[in-house]
Design an enzyme around this catalytic site. Structure first.
Site, PDB file in Angstrom:
ATOM      1  N   ASP A 326       0.848  -1.188   0.000  1.00  0.00           N
ATOM      2  CA  ASP A 326       0.000   0.000   0.000  1.00  0.00           C
ATOM      3  C   ASP A 326       0.887   1.242   0.000  1.00  0.00           C
ATOM      4  O   ASP A 326       2.093   1.159   0.237  1.00  0.00           O
ATOM      5  CB  ASP A 326      -0.878   0.030   1.252  1.00  0.00           C
ATOM      6  CG  ASP A 326      -1.935  -1.067   1.234  1.00  0.00           C
ATOM      7  OD1 ASP A 326      -2.341  -1.461   0.134  1.00  0.00           O
ATOM      8  OD2 ASP A 326      -2.333  -1.519   2.318  1.00  0.00           O
ATOM      9  N   ASP A 592      -4.628  -3.293   4.967  1.00  0.00           N
ATOM     10  CA  ASP A 592      -5.195  -2.821   6.227  1.00  0.00           C
ATOM     11  C   ASP A 592      -6.713  -2.885   6.231  1.00  0.00           C
ATOM     12  O   ASP A 592      -7.333  -2.859   7.283  1.00  0.00           O
ATOM     13  CB  ASP A 592      -4.730  -1.396   6.533  1.00  0.00           C
ATOM     14  CG  ASP A 592      -5.074  -0.430   5.407  1.00  0.00           C
ATOM     15  OD1 ASP A 592      -5.750  -0.833   4.446  1.00  0.00           O
ATOM     16  OD2 ASP A 592      -4.662   0.749   5.494  1.00  0.00           O
ATOM     17  N   ASP A 596      -9.233  -6.342   2.057  1.00  0.00           N
ATOM     18  CA  ASP A 596      -7.899  -6.846   1.710  1.00  0.00           C
ATOM     19  C   ASP A 596      -7.703  -8.285   2.176  1.00  0.00           C
ATOM     20  O   ASP A 596      -6.718  -8.931   1.802  1.00  0.00           O
ATOM     21  CB  ASP A 596      -6.809  -5.982   2.372  1.00  0.00           C
ATOM     22  CG  ASP A 596      -6.653  -4.632   1.689  1.00  0.00           C
ATOM     23  OD1 ASP A 596      -6.902  -4.562   0.469  1.00  0.00           O
ATOM     24  OD2 ASP A 596      -6.307  -3.655   2.374  1.00  0.00           O
TER      25      ASP A 596
END
Length: 858
Positions: A326, A592, A596
């Site tokens: 990310d 997070d 996901d």
């Protein structure tokens, strides 16, 4: 979720009564997610017996027990092997159990968070887990939404739903809109009535669909399974050879002409020798050593901000070839800050400001609704992140925004609107009314005279900065809007890249690891951050929708070329992981958000965020990054590679012992000499001594060169050419020297009992010397003492224990005491083993220079 019309009408104004809270809890349950169905502890423990080498040892236990019962002897040999099995399985089970307890404690901390609610018409605070359907919750900027519900009051209310949607920009919410458990209030104030708690929330439904499932086989598991197959074949071959040889030998010695009882005893002895060979051939200490190595590394990684949930993940992360990361919070600071401005520094001027500097400072403080507060020594944002960046900018300059607001309280305010793209506040200065405006530069510039030059602002925008312009005007006496504004300046705000990320990305690239960014941000922002961090080089930038629409056959090739995926959804991350795995990559993925979880579960290593991560994401992960930082991933890879190299060190050590002991145990009886070892002696060598040696060798500290090598391919054997050469050279020397001792005996040793004892002692001491050689794997010897001081203490301990066994353990180990001179002779005559390391290193380099096929050092 229960429809809004079906929720209690009275609760919308006054909250639930105490009696209603109890009734609602009985009907709809508490606000807790039911943990995924855990495998029972007894089943978790039994799963540790699936290790191939453990299975081989179980066969040895069975054969040893049968032979001992038939012979009428004791079961001490059988018990010794069984204890080795239980030691390895118990260490693995207990270590993972402790890690899971730490993980559950991390989740419990969040469930105990206090939530502001109205009950019995009074405001109070209750733990998140005690919320019920119908509770009236007070929400402010900075709060995490504790359950699913409906907004009843919304004032400038914005929510970050990236955990579900992947979109990084907050969404505006109005009355009767739904808000979801786990999302973050970024701006405004509001009240919500809870319509679903616990498992009935959107997060709860996703968690319920996330089955435990099976994980992909890790590279280490694959390599050890192949090694176990090879070792078992070697052991069974050697056992078959010894049985066949001794049975044929019986023909020539006339055993079969004796009584049936004598023949039966001879056959039993043959099978007992076969058991010895199996015990010698199989590295009983390997499961213990691997487990101890994993456990040690897990504790070290946890101290380095990586909470390991699956023990084997310690090594898998070292084999990673691709990291899908990310952006926000992992590559960046997850905090918007002013990084550029048209004024040199903010400065407060008394009365009416006389310079652009003073106007920008006043605008930043007064034309705002955000707050910053100190939490655990850090300035935390309460409200809009862009406005909070301005307040931190003032704070760094030593200015108090609270004081400026107190001196110039707003007369009126128009909050930021996505259509107007600006915010304005009216303040009184020396009895005169002034309008302060901030907003999008192109919008503010149209209202200014003279028209400002926006070229510098365009430069900031190209660097992925969010730009704000400031202007002011004195209000006409009739209170109407001024026709023109005076331009004061601009600032550039950005979530800055963590200072250590570019070096961490560079280190990963040097280590042969490709880093790919997957973000919900715009392509422009993603590209700028990717270039600054070093992620984007020759690869492509692709939108999530473009990748999603590709045919499956083309997706793998696109995944290989891709460096950045922008405007992605969580499902795109799963597709990317699957495409890369089809190409044979070992993939680590960070996440997070709740959505996901499938990607985290499917990846070879799932890395969840410990701070920003949702409960569902952490549940699906293998490792939790306690500081949400990318450099922590780099450090985890470093530890994982060190673990793999330490296991290789131990394999050299153990397989050298196994091969030499197996061949010696085979040759001695064939040539008419007694077996050189008893089973108890072999168990001491293969289990206790090897386990201690594993502890010594696996405590070796990581060295920088580990991150200058490419990852070991998934299908590469664990035994490298260097290791094979080291094992064969050392084992050959042991076999040759051992057979010479068996045939001719050792000098200064008198009786046959002392000869057998000295042989056992010399074999163990020689292994201790060889342990030093094993430290220098691939021809690189770490700092002799500083690199691993525990090694010498443990190895010295092995020698001390060996002396005690010989001197005082004769009844159990079939030994007799030796004199001090004899011990000195044994230690000195085995010391030349140290000369083998330069020989092995030279031969390894010579073969490479000669151009023969050889794998690179790993």
């Amino acid at each position: 979720m229960i429809p809004l019309r079906d929720l209690p009408e009275s609760a919308r104004q006054h909250g639930l009564s105490s009696e209603s809270v109890h009734d609602m809890r009985e009907r709809y349950g508490k606000n807790e997610l039911t943990p995924p169905q855990r495998t029972p502890l007894w089943r978790q423990f039994l799963s540790k017996f699936n290790d191939p080498i453990i299975r081989i040892l179980l066969v040895a236990v069975f054969v040893s027990a049968v032979v001992s019962i038939i012979e009428g002897g004791g079961l001490i040999d059988t018990i010794g092997i069984l204890l080795a099995i239980l030691l390895a399985t118990t260490i693995s089970f207990v270590t993972e159990y402790r890690s899971n307890r730490e993980f559950e404690a991390l989740n419990a901390m969040r469930e105990d968070t206090g939530i502001k609610v109205i009950r019995d018409d009074r405001a109070t605070t209750v733990p998140m887990r005690d919320l019920v359907v119908g509770d009236l919750v007070i929400l402010e900027a900075g709060d995490v939404v504790p359950a699913d519900g409906y907004l009843l009051i919304a004032s400038g209310f914005e929510v970050d739903e990236s955990a579900f949607t992947g979109e990084s920009e907050p969404l505006s919410k109005i009355v009767e809109d739904t808000v979801l458990k786990g999302t973050l209030v970024t701006a405004g104030r509001g009240r919500m009535i809870i319509g679903a708690t616990g498992n009935a929330t959107r997060m709860g439904r996703i968690a319920a669909e996330l089955a435990e499932g099976s994980r992909p086989e890790t590279p280490l598991q694959l390599k050890l399974r192949r090694l176990a197959t090879l070792v078992s074949k070697f052991g069974y071959l050697m056992a078959g050879l010894i049985i066949a040889t001794l049975l044929i030998q019986g023909i020539f010695t006339g055993v079969y002409l004796e009584s049936p009882a004598t023949i039966a005893q001879y056959v039993l002895d043959c099978f007992m020798f076969a058991v010895i060979i199996i015990v010698v051939s199989v590295p009983e200490g390997l499961p213990v050593s691997v487990t101890v190595s994993l456990a040690l590394t897990m504790r070290k990684m946890t101290r380095a901000s990586s909470l390991v949930r699956r023990l084997i993940a310690c090594e898998t992360v070292g084999s990673v070839t691709v990291i899908c990361t990310d952006k926000t919070g992992t590559l960046t600071m997850n905090q918007m800050d002013v990084v550029a401005s048209s004024v040199e520094y903010p400065d407060s001027e008394p009365g009416i400001p006389m310079s652009p500097n003073g106007w920008v400072t006043l605008n930043a403080a007064a034309n705002s609704t955000a707050e910053i507060e100190s939490r655990e020594g850090k300035l935390a944002t309460v409200g809009n992140s862009t406005e909070a960046a301005l307040l931190r900018w003032l704070h760094r300059a030593g200015l108090s925004y609270q004081e400026l607001r107190f001196l110039h309280p707003p007369v009126s305010q128009e909050l930021f609107d996505s259509n107007r793209k600006q915010m304005s506040t009216v303040v009184m200065l020396e009895g005169r009314s002034f309008l302060l405006v901030k907003g999008a530069p192109e919008i503010v510039a149209k209202r200014c005279s003279p028209s400002p030059d926006l070229s510098h602002i365009h430069t900031l925008a190209s660097r992925a900065m969010r730009t704000l312009a400031f202007a002011h005007a004195e209000l006409p006496s009739d209170g109407s809007d001024p026709s023109l504004l005076t331009w004061d300046g601009y600032i550039g705000i950005r979530d800055e890249v963590r200072p250590d990320v570019p070096d961490a990305v560079r280190t990963c690239n040097d280590a042969g690891i490709t880093v790919k960014m997957v973000t919900g941000d715009s392509p422009e922002t993603a590209t700028a951050i990717a270039r600054e961090t070093g992620i984007l080089s020759t690869g492509t930038v692709l939108l999530g929708s473009e990748f999603r629409s590709l045919p499956e056959g083309k997706r793998a090739a696109a995944a290989r070329r891709l460096d950045v995926m922008a405007r992605s959804e969580p499902s795109d991350k799963l597709l990317l992981v699957q495409a890369l795995q089809e190409e044979g990559e070992v993939v680590a993925v960070t996440g997070d958000g709740t959505n996901d979880a499938p990607a985290l579960r499917h990846a070879d290593v799932g890395l969840a965020m410990g701070i920003a991560g949702t409960e569902v994401a952490r549940e699906a992960s293998d490792i939790i990054l306690l500081d949400d930082s990318f450099p922590t991933i780099k450090n985890a890879v470093w530890w994982g590679r060190a673990l793999y190299e330490n296991i290789q060190r131990f394999l050299i050590f153990q397989l050298t012992i196994n091969i030499s002991a197996a061949v010696l145990s085979f040759l001695a009886p064939v040539l008419g000499y007694p077996p050189p070892f008893t089973i108890i002696q072999l168990l001491w060598i293969n289990i206790v001594m090897d386990s201690l040696a594993a502890l010594a060798l696996c405590s070796e500290a990581p060295h920088p060169a580990l991150m200058n090598r490419r990852p070991v391919p998934r299908d590469d054997p664990v035994i490298t050419p260097y290791m094979l050469r080291a094992i064969l050279i050392t084992a050959s020397v042991y076999i040759l020297a051992g057979m010479l001792v068996v045939v001719f005996g050792l000098p200064f040793i008198e009786s046959p009992e002392q000869q057998a004892t000295a042989f056992f002692a010399a074999f163990v001491v020689a292994q201790v010397w060889n342990g030093i050689n094993c430290r220098g794997i691939n021809g690189i010897m770490p700092p002799f003492f500083r690199g691993n001081p525990a090694f010498f203490g443990i190895m010295a301990g092995i020698v001390v224990i060996q002396i005690l066994i010989v001197q005082y353990g004769g009844a159990l180990f079939s030994t007799v005491p030796l004199t001090t001179v004899q011990w000195g002779f044994i230690i000195l005559c085995t010391a030349p083993v140290l000369l083998l390391w330069p020989l092995i290193t030279w031969s390894h380099k010579y073969v490479r220079i000669a151009g023969k096929p050889n794998s690179p050092a790993r």
